[in-house]
Design an enzyme around this catalytic site. Structure first.
Site, PDB file in Angstrom:
ATOM      1  CE  LYS A  72      -3.827   1.607   3.112  1.00 47.27           C
ATOM      2  NZ  LYS A  72      -4.666   1.133   4.065  1.00 47.27           N
ATOM      3  CB  SER A 147      -8.182   3.113   3.389  1.00 43.04           C
ATOM      4  OG  SER A 147      -7.195   2.518   4.195  1.00 43.04           O
ATOM      5  CB  SER A 171      -8.351  -0.003   5.890  1.00 44.41           C
ATOM      6  OG  SER A 171      -8.960   1.182   5.883  1.00 44.41           O
TER       7      SER A 171
HETATM    8  N1  GLN Z   1     -13.504   3.136   7.512  1.00 37.93           N
HETATM    9  C1  GLN Z   1     -12.592   3.533   8.384  1.00 37.93           C
HETATM   10  C2  GLN Z   1     -12.158   5.068   8.248  1.00 37.93           C
HETATM   11  O1  GLN Z   1     -12.799   5.553   7.329  1.00 37.93           O
HETATM   12  C3  GLN Z   1     -11.069   2.764   8.273  1.00 37.93           C
HETATM   13  C4  GLN Z   1      -9.820   3.249   7.757  1.00 37.93           C
HETATM   14  C5  GLN Z   1      -8.646   2.488   8.033  1.00 37.93           C
HETATM   15  O2  GLN Z   1      -8.615   1.284   8.718  1.00 37.93           O
HETATM   16  N2  GLN Z   1      -7.637   2.982   7.809  1.00 37.93           N
HETATM   17  O3  GLN Z   1     -11.388   5.790   8.954  1.00 37.93           O
END
Ligand code: GLN
Length: 480
Positions: A72, A147, A171
């Site tokens: 990532k 994400s 994420s």
């Molecule tokens: N959906 C979560 C957010 O919007 C997850 C983000 C993550 O795990 N990086 O922050």
């Protein structure tokens, strides 16, 4: 075709010299060029070719050697641009590798490049990268989820058998559900975060995608362990996590939350979950319903928003746009320069979250918002620990609907109980190991189930997940 196989299959072909690392790299490059999901940030194909050519022999015990992978775009990678899919980091080329990248490279894995993500890892749809929306290979009209959208994309489309992501709320575990993958978040502190761009430090976890549970367990054996560059990394001895899968070391007591179960409105999801529970009972597991306090379930999302936005606000204060970023003209002071750079460099979602974060940290609001959220987190985790006094595993559907269509996404507040969409954050609040793996297909779209365990019982989480994999017979899924 090799890249659509699992790590262990590719490894055994490498050992037997049926394929060479450079052939794998070339296959991976040509597959990457056909990407339809918008998976990629900067790639380092020449560096990968060079590394592959230097590998002469691969021994039986060198499981990861010679196998390509992606990371990532929030992992620092020496000499490879790292932007966290944000314009504010355009042109940033790190002078060091994140510890987890170093460990994988030392194990002989070949870094191919970086994958698209929701900007700065905030968001769950995979739609806010500066390079645009990432799509779901099972239906390009739908999100793959974020994400860690690009990393989910490269594993599910058969480009690599493994990709690094990060999980602060869900994420990795949410996109894993949407993409038919195994997505694993280890115990907080089990894997060094040195070199992972921080979003919310107390929740951030190096996490990853594979196509089966055994592969995921091997990876943890390589990347876990104390790192003196990350003071939050654990000094606990690392283990051979694959042994939990291969030798079937497992616990027996599984629980699920009554309130969550009763809130599942999708009949097919409920049926698939019920079928899994009865198969597990049939295999000798003790399965019981648990009454986790409803008010704490409703507190999950607001607590997550306050804590993660406050930490994000502070962690990202260093992004001033001066050394790299969107470029600014006509600024007469550094304050003006920084203001213009940050205004230009961050998208709306990021700005909104920084406003929430700084508002909750203002001295006059801190007690009411930030401190209160910390207290709520403590209650949430205490209750989770009580659950784990009586159970070894928490089982949850990993998603409660199919991935939304991109055209139907909106940012309005939802009227349905929002704990369903945010339930996996429980694992981040407590730092627990947590894994998503495929449960079923609904209208040709995959949907996952999630297993969470006690902290540092990562191995046991793998063992139950591998039992589930045998029940569902859904592993090594690829959508080309
Ligand atoms: N959906 C979560 C957010 O919007 C997850 C983000 C993550 O795990 N990086 O922050």
């Amino acid at each position: 075709m090799w890249m659509n196989k699992s790590i262990t299959e590719i490894h055994s072909a490498l050992v037997k010299k049926k394929v060479t690392p450079i052939e794998l790299v070339e296959e991976c490059i040509s597959l990457s060029e056909k990407d339809k999901c918008n998976c990629f940030e900067a790639c380092c194909f020449d560096q990968a070719r060079k590394q592959a050519k230097e590998i002469k022999e691969i021994k039986e015990e060198e499981i990861l050697k010679g196998i390509p992978f992606f990371a990532k775009d929030n992992f620092s990678t020496l000499g490879v641009e790292t932007t966290a899919s944000s314009n504010i980091l355009n042109g940033y080329i790190p002078i060091f590798d994140a510890s987890v990248i170093t460990k994988l490279k030392n194990a002989g894995m070949i870094l191919m490049g970086k994958t698209t993500m929701d900007e700065l890892a905030m968001g769950g749809n995979g739609t806010t990268s500066h390079k645009g929306v990432s799509t779901n290979p099972y239906d390009h009209k739908r999100i793959i989820g974020g994400s860690s959208c690009g990393s989910a994309g490269v594993v599910s489309t058969g480009i690599v058998p493994f990709a690094l992501g990060s999980d602060t709320g869900d994420s990795v575990r949410k996109p894993a559900s949407h993409a038919g993958l195994v997505g694993f978040k280890p115990t907080w502190g089990r894997v060094s975060r040195y070199g992972l761009l921080s979003f919310a430090t107390s929740l951030d976890t190096v996490s990853y995608f594979t196509r089966n549970v055994l592969d995921a367990s091997y990876i943890l054996s390589y990347i876990s362990g104390y790192d003196n560059k990350d003071m939050s990394s654990s000094t606990r001895k690392k283990e051979k996590y694959q042994d939990y899968v291969l030798k079937k070391k497992t616990f027996k007591k599984i629980g699920y939350f009554k309130e969550v179960y009763n809130s599942i409105t999708n009949k097919q999801i409920k049926e698939a979950f019920d079928n899994l529970l009865s198969s597990l009972k049939g295999k000798g597991y003790i399965v019981s319903e648990y009454d986790y306090p409803k008010e704490l379930l409703y507190a999950l999302y607001p607590t997550y928003m306050i804590i993660s936005c406050a930490e994000a606000n502070s962690n990202n204060a260093c992004l001033d746009g001066i050394k790299y970023g969107p470029g600014v003209e006509n600024a007469t002071s550094w304050v003006e320069y920084m203001t213009k750079a940050r205004t230009k460099g961050f998208s709306e979602l990021i700005k909104r979250r920084f406003v929430i974060g700084s508002f909750s940290l203002l001295s006059q609001n801190q007690e009411e918002m930030f401190t209160r959220a910390q207290k709520a987190r403590r209650l949430i985790v205490n209750e989770l620990n009580k659950f784990f006094d009586e159970h070894d595993y928490l089982l949850l559907p990993a998603a409660y609907s199919l991935p939304p269509k991109i055209s139907e996404l909106d940012t309005k507040w939802s009227s349905k109980p929002d704990f369903l969409d945010n339930i996996l954050t429980l694992g981040n609040f407590g730092g627990n190991p947590s894994i998503t793996l495929p449960l079923t297909f609904i209208n040709n779209m995959p949907l996952g189930v999630n297993v969470t365990g006690r902290i540092f019982e990562d191995g046991y989480v793998f063992s139950l997940a591998s039992e589930i994999e045998k029940i569902t017979k859904l592993s090594n899924l690829v959508k080309e």
